[in-house]
Scaffold this motif. Structure first.
Motif, PDB file in Angstrom:
ATOM      1  N   UNK A  46       0.838  -1.176   0.000  1.00  0.00           N
ATOM      2  CA  UNK A  46       0.000   0.000   0.000  1.00  0.00           C
ATOM      3  C   UNK A  46       0.884   1.242   0.000  1.00  0.00           C
ATOM      4  N   UNK A  47       0.303   2.318  -0.481  1.00  0.00           N
ATOM      5  CA  UNK A  47       1.027   3.596  -0.526  1.00  0.00           C
ATOM      6  C   UNK A  47       0.078   4.704  -0.119  1.00  0.00           C
ATOM      7  N   UNK A  48       0.301   5.234   1.046  1.00  0.00           N
ATOM      8  CA  UNK A  48      -0.433   6.420   1.461  1.00  0.00           C
ATOM      9  C   UNK A  48       0.078   7.586   0.634  1.00  0.00           C
ATOM     10  N   UNK A  49      -0.814   8.495   0.272  1.00  0.00           N
ATOM     11  CA  UNK A  49      -0.496   9.572  -0.659  1.00  0.00           C
ATOM     12  C   UNK A  49       0.801  10.293  -0.290  1.00  0.00           C
ATOM     13  N   UNK A  50       1.741  10.312  -1.233  1.00  0.00           N
ATOM     14  CA  UNK A  50       2.983  11.035  -1.041  1.00  0.00           C
ATOM     15  C   UNK A  50       4.027  10.303  -0.224  1.00  0.00           C
ATOM     16  N   UNK A  96      -6.907   3.719   6.664  1.00  0.00           N
ATOM     17  CA  UNK A  96      -6.728   2.729   5.596  1.00  0.00           C
ATOM     18  C   UNK A  96      -6.790   3.372   4.215  1.00  0.00           C
ATOM     19  N   UNK A  97      -7.145   4.632   4.161  1.00  0.00           N
ATOM     20  CA  UNK A  97      -7.168   5.335   2.875  1.00  0.00           C
ATOM     21  C   UNK A  97      -5.770   5.347   2.279  1.00  0.00           C
ATOM     22  N   UNK A  98      -5.655   4.774   1.099  1.00  0.00           N
ATOM     23  CA  UNK A  98      -4.349   4.623   0.451  1.00  0.00           C
ATOM     24  C   UNK A  98      -4.557   4.028  -0.927  1.00  0.00           C
ATOM     25  N   UNK A  99      -3.470   3.973  -1.685  1.00  0.00           N
ATOM     26  CA  UNK A  99      -3.459   3.199  -2.914  1.00  0.00           C
ATOM     27  C   UNK A  99      -2.945   1.811  -2.569  1.00  0.00           C
ATOM     28  N   UNK A 100      -3.678   0.797  -2.972  1.00  0.00           N
ATOM     29  CA  UNK A 100      -3.280  -0.581  -2.709  1.00  0.00           C
ATOM     30  C   UNK A 100      -2.807  -1.209  -4.020  1.00  0.00           C
ATOM     31  N   UNK A 101      -1.564  -1.665  -3.999  1.00  0.00           N
ATOM     32  CA  UNK A 101      -0.975  -2.273  -5.182  1.00  0.00           C
ATOM     33  C   UNK A 101      -0.864  -3.778  -4.987  1.00  0.00           C
ATOM     34  N   UNK A 102      -1.305  -4.498  -5.985  1.00  0.00           N
ATOM     35  CA  UNK A 102      -1.034  -5.927  -6.071  1.00  0.00           C
ATOM     36  C   UNK A 102       0.202  -6.107  -6.941  1.00  0.00           C
ATOM     37  N   UNK A 154      -1.917  -1.507 -11.555  1.00  0.00           N
ATOM     38  CA  UNK A 154      -2.108  -0.052 -11.576  1.00  0.00           C
ATOM     39  C   UNK A 154      -2.627   0.493 -10.251  1.00  0.00           C
ATOM     40  N   UNK A 155      -3.071  -0.389  -9.373  1.00  0.00           N
ATOM     41  CA  UNK A 155      -3.491   0.040  -8.048  1.00  0.00           C
ATOM     42  C   UNK A 155      -4.983   0.234  -7.906  1.00  0.00           C
ATOM     43  N   UNK A 156      -5.435   0.110  -6.679  1.00  0.00           N
ATOM     44  CA  UNK A 156      -6.823   0.417  -6.310  1.00  0.00           C
ATOM     45  C   UNK A 156      -6.770   1.509  -5.249  1.00  0.00           C
ATOM     46  N   UNK A 157      -7.358   2.637  -5.586  1.00  0.00           N
ATOM     47  CA  UNK A 157      -7.352   3.736  -4.611  1.00  0.00           C
ATOM     48  C   UNK A 157      -8.546   3.586  -3.690  1.00  0.00           C
ATOM     49  N   UNK A 158      -8.261   3.454  -2.406  1.00  0.00           N
ATOM     50  CA  UNK A 158      -9.320   3.309  -1.404  1.00  0.00           C
ATOM     51  C   UNK A 158      -9.439   4.607  -0.620  1.00  0.00           C
ATOM     52  N   UNK A 159     -10.645   5.133  -0.589  1.00  0.00           N
ATOM     53  CA  UNK A 159     -10.933   6.327   0.199  1.00  0.00           C
ATOM     54  C   UNK A 159     -11.956   5.957   1.256  1.00  0.00           C
TER      55      UNK A 159
END
Lengths: 117, 112
Positions: free
Chosen positions: A36-40, A86-92, A110-115
């Motif tokens: 996962x990648x939290x914004x920035x 948990x808001x983040x981009x989740x990459x498989x 390409x990721x799933x952005x979860x808000x």
């Protein structure tokens, strides 16, 4: 070129709700991962999966998270009761091997952005 | 455990050469990798060094010195499309597989 596909691309959910993020890894890859990648911020390891079971998980991957490979192609990440953080981009990602140099070559979706609201 | 240090931002002009450094600390070592990530995109693999020295792939080269726990990514003939974040990564050998752990990333801005 083979690719890892993820759905949905963006999901908005209310705090406390369950979310399932889906991934189709590259067909001849044997090792699967969620990051996962939290914004920035940096890309953080969550869990790795091989031979239909979890191989490793980070301290982020607590009891609210689970992974599953329900059939021969899909690889899912479930967040049981979402929190604001948990808001983040989740990459498989997937790799052909988990050892040697090949274990360093991950192909990411390409990721799933979860808000979470 | 492991840690990776890399500069947070680098700015350069088109056509120039830029070097992005990475120092690491790991309990074991299984090579140093580099990934590129454009804004809003997925990380993509660039290069991997298991042994000391320079690996060249087109305009990009990666260097490793295991004795110094140090590596760098060298980008030559910079193009605007090279504007992205660059992450160094090492395997966490605490686990049976050694999962890839990323640094915080270096944001490269290429100016005209």
């Amino acid at each position: 070129e083979p690719e890892v596909t993820q759905t949905p691309s963006h999901q908005v959910t209310q705090m406390g709700q369950e979310v399932i993020l889906r991934c189709v890894p590259i067909s001849n890859h044997l090792y699967f991962y969620w990051y996962r990648q939290i914004l920035g911020q940096k890309v953080e390891f969550l869990v790795s999966f091989y031979n239909n079971e979890i191989s490793e998980k980070s301290e982020i991957f607590d009891d609210q998270f689970s992974v599953e490979r329900p059939d021969g192609s899909n690889f899912t990440l479930k967040i049981r009761s979402t929190k604001l953080e948990d808001s983040a981009m989740y990459f498989c990602a997937s790799s052909r091997t988990g050892q040697g140099s090949g274990a360093n070559v991950l192909t990411f979706g390409a990721g799933s952005r979860l808000t979470v609201l | 455990g492991q840690s990776l240090e890399q500069p947070s931002e680098v700015t350069a002009v088109e056509g120039a050469i830029v070097q992005i450094n990475c120092t690491y600390q790991t309990s074991g070592f299984y090579g140093l990798s580099w990934y590129q990530q454009h804004d809003g995109g997925a990380p993509t693999f660039l290069s991997y060094n298991a042994l000391d020295g320079l690996e060249e792939t087109g305009r990009f080269s990666s260097f490793l010195s295991r004795s110094d726990s140090y590596g760098y990514l060298l980008l030559q003939e910079l193009q605007m499309k090279d504007s992205a974040s660059y992450f160094c990564a090492v395997r966490d050998v605490g686990g049976s597989q050694g999962n890839l752990i990323f640094g915080k990333g270096t944001k490269l801005s290429v100016k005209p």
